[in-house]
Scaffold this motif. Structure first.
Motif, PDB file in Angstrom:
ATOM      1  N   ASN A  31     -17.654  20.024   5.378  1.00  0.00           N
ATOM      2  CA  ASN A  31     -16.207  19.798   5.386  1.00  0.00           C
ATOM      3  C   ASN A  31     -15.867  18.379   5.808  1.00  0.00           C
ATOM      4  O   ASN A  31     -14.935  17.766   5.267  1.00  0.00           O
ATOM      5  N   GLU A  32     -16.631  17.846   6.774  1.00  0.00           N
ATOM      6  CA  GLU A  32     -16.395  16.474   7.219  1.00  0.00           C
ATOM      7  C   GLU A  32     -16.739  15.479   6.119  1.00  0.00           C
ATOM      8  O   GLU A  32     -15.998  14.523   5.866  1.00  0.00           O
TER       9      GLU A  32
ATOM     10  N   SER B 285      -9.404  24.672   1.367  1.00  0.00           N
ATOM     11  CA  SER B 285     -10.678  24.195   0.824  1.00  0.00           C
ATOM     12  C   SER B 285     -11.784  24.285   1.871  1.00  0.00           C
ATOM     13  O   SER B 285     -12.920  24.671   1.560  1.00  0.00           O
TER      14      SER B 285
ATOM     15  N   ALA C 190     -11.749  17.981  -3.039  1.00  0.00           N
ATOM     16  CA  ALA C 190     -11.015  18.930  -2.197  1.00  0.00           C
ATOM     17  C   ALA C 190     -10.107  19.854  -3.019  1.00  0.00           C
ATOM     18  O   ALA C 190     -10.148  21.085  -2.856  1.00  0.00           O
TER      19      ALA C 190
ATOM     20  N   SER D 136     -13.794  12.116  -2.571  1.00  0.00           N
ATOM     21  CA  SER D 136     -13.897  13.555  -2.332  1.00  0.00           C
ATOM     22  C   SER D 136     -12.559  14.143  -1.915  1.00  0.00           C
ATOM     23  O   SER D 136     -12.178  15.239  -2.339  1.00  0.00           O
ATOM     24  N   GLN D 137     -11.839  13.402  -1.060  1.00  0.00           N
ATOM     25  CA  GLN D 137     -10.541  13.891  -0.598  1.00  0.00           C
ATOM     26  C   GLN D 137      -9.548  14.000  -1.739  1.00  0.00           C
ATOM     27  O   GLN D 137      -8.713  14.911  -1.768  1.00  0.00           O
TER      28      GLN D 137
ATOM     29  N   TRP E 178     -20.911  16.947  -5.121  1.00  0.00           N
ATOM     30  CA  TRP E 178     -20.768  15.984  -4.021  1.00  0.00           C
ATOM     31  C   TRP E 178     -22.138  15.487  -3.554  1.00  0.00           C
ATOM     32  O   TRP E 178     -22.302  14.297  -3.255  1.00  0.00           O
TER      33      TRP E 178
ATOM     34  N   ALA F 275     -14.204  15.658   3.409  1.00  0.00           N
ATOM     35  CA  ALA F 275     -12.837  15.461   3.912  1.00  0.00           C
ATOM     36  C   ALA F 275     -11.963  16.667   3.581  1.00  0.00           C
ATOM     37  O   ALA F 275     -10.850  16.541   3.088  1.00  0.00           O
ATOM     38  N   LEU F 276     -12.491  17.864   3.866  1.00  0.00           N
ATOM     39  CA  LEU F 276     -11.778  19.095   3.536  1.00  0.00           C
ATOM     40  C   LEU F 276     -10.977  19.587   4.725  1.00  0.00           C
ATOM     41  O   LEU F 276     -11.305  19.330   5.884  1.00  0.00           O
ATOM     42  N   SER F 277      -9.927  20.319   4.427  1.00  0.00           N
ATOM     43  CA  SER F 277      -9.117  20.966   5.452  1.00  0.00           C
ATOM     44  C   SER F 277      -8.378  22.131   4.802  1.00  0.00           C
ATOM     45  O   SER F 277      -8.304  22.233   3.571  1.00  0.00           O
TER      46      SER F 277
ATOM     47  N   ARG G 213     -16.126   9.447   0.462  1.00  0.00           N
ATOM     48  CA  ARG G 213     -15.246  10.322   1.234  1.00  0.00           C
ATOM     49  C   ARG G 213     -13.824  10.287   0.686  1.00  0.00           C
ATOM     50  O   ARG G 213     -13.162  11.320   0.567  1.00  0.00           O
ATOM     51  N   VAL G 214     -13.342   9.073   0.358  1.00  0.00           N
ATOM     52  CA  VAL G 214     -11.999   8.950  -0.214  1.00  0.00           C
ATOM     53  C   VAL G 214     -11.933   9.671  -1.561  1.00  0.00           C
ATOM     54  O   VAL G 214     -10.974  10.402  -1.849  1.00  0.00           O
TER      55      VAL G 214
END
Length: 257
Positions: free
Chosen positions: A48-49, A57, A198, A193-194, A220, A52-54, A190-191
């Motif tokens: 998740n880190e 997701s 996500a 992925s977000q 990913w 960049a999930l929250s 990361r950007v």
């Protein structure tokens, strides 16, 4: 960079990295993370880190892994040893790619201890990035500390990993640009992925069920393989550029007398 990527077959090696990581290292990380004294939920926190999930997701990814108690209750010493042996194959693949990037001969077979140490270092870095017990309770301070530790730890790890797996055959100074480029590429991933992965996790979970989330995570991991290998390629290309720049000055020095 483009020619180097074609020569080492960057796409195929990144896909092989993702497959090996998912098949050999993720099960090992699930077990080790379950035994690690953290308030988090283990390997799902690291995924998740990284993605960049929250929210929904992150929940969809967390549902793919068993709880810590279930993992520890069903794991035996023999299965853990087998997972550790299989995990070394990932480091072996990374070592072969690094050697190909730097145009070096394969390392000796009896130097497998380098792969073991590299694997242990990778597991330690992943677990430390998800150990919330080290972070302060203030959200802003925790975010700043997490970013600082991730950047500094990432640069040091990939700098050290290249030196370890290449058996000190390349100078530290030549490996440093590749370590910085690897961490910078991780920030870009990361950007991306977000923005892309996500939303896909949620939609794929609805459309395809659990396998939809797994496919996004696997995609990913292919990106992770790209960042690891392309970062090392930046180090090789930058060294070659410096060598070409220094050569005319050396030629002029010889002509002066």
């Amino acid at each position: 960079m483009w020619r180097s990527g074609q020569e080492i077959e960057l796409l195929h090696r990144s896909m092989a990295f993702a497959a090996l990581f998912f098949v050999t290292l993720v099960p090992l990380l699930v077990v080790v993370a379950a035994a690690f004294p953290s308030r988090g939920s283990g390997i799902a926190d690291w995924i998740n880190e990284g993605l960049a999930l929250s929210g929904r997701s992150a929940k969809a990814v967390g549902e793919q892994f068993a709880s810590k108690s279930e993992v520890l209750n069903t794991t035996t010493a023999l299965s853990l040893a087998a997972l550790a042996v299989f995990g070394i194959s990932l480091m072996a693949a990374v070592q072969r790619t690094y050697e190909r990037i730097w145009n070096l001969r394969p390392g000796a077979w009896h130097a497998v201890w380098r792969q073991v140490i590299g694997l242990a270092g990778l597991i330690a870095v992943i677990l430390l990035t998800t150990w919330h017990g080290l972070l302060p309770h203030d959200a802003t301070a925790a975010s700043v500390l997490r970013v600082g530790l991730s950047v500094c730890g990432g640069v040091l790890y990939f700098w050290w990993l290249q030196h370890l797996l290449l058996a000190s055959r390349v100078a530290w100074s030549a490996l440093f640009p590749g370590a910085i480029a690897t961490v910078a590429a991780f920030a870009g991933l990361r950007v991306f992925s977000q923005l892309v992965f996500a939303p896909l996790i949620v939609s794929n979970a609805v459309s395809y069920g659990a396998v939809g989330s797994v496919l996004v995570v696997q995609s990913w991991l292919i990106g992770v393989g790209y960042t690891v290998y392309a970062g090392a390629m930046v180090g090789r290309v930058s060294r070659d550029d410096r060598s070409r720049e220094d050569r005319p000055h050396q030629d002029e020095a010889h002509e002066d007398p």
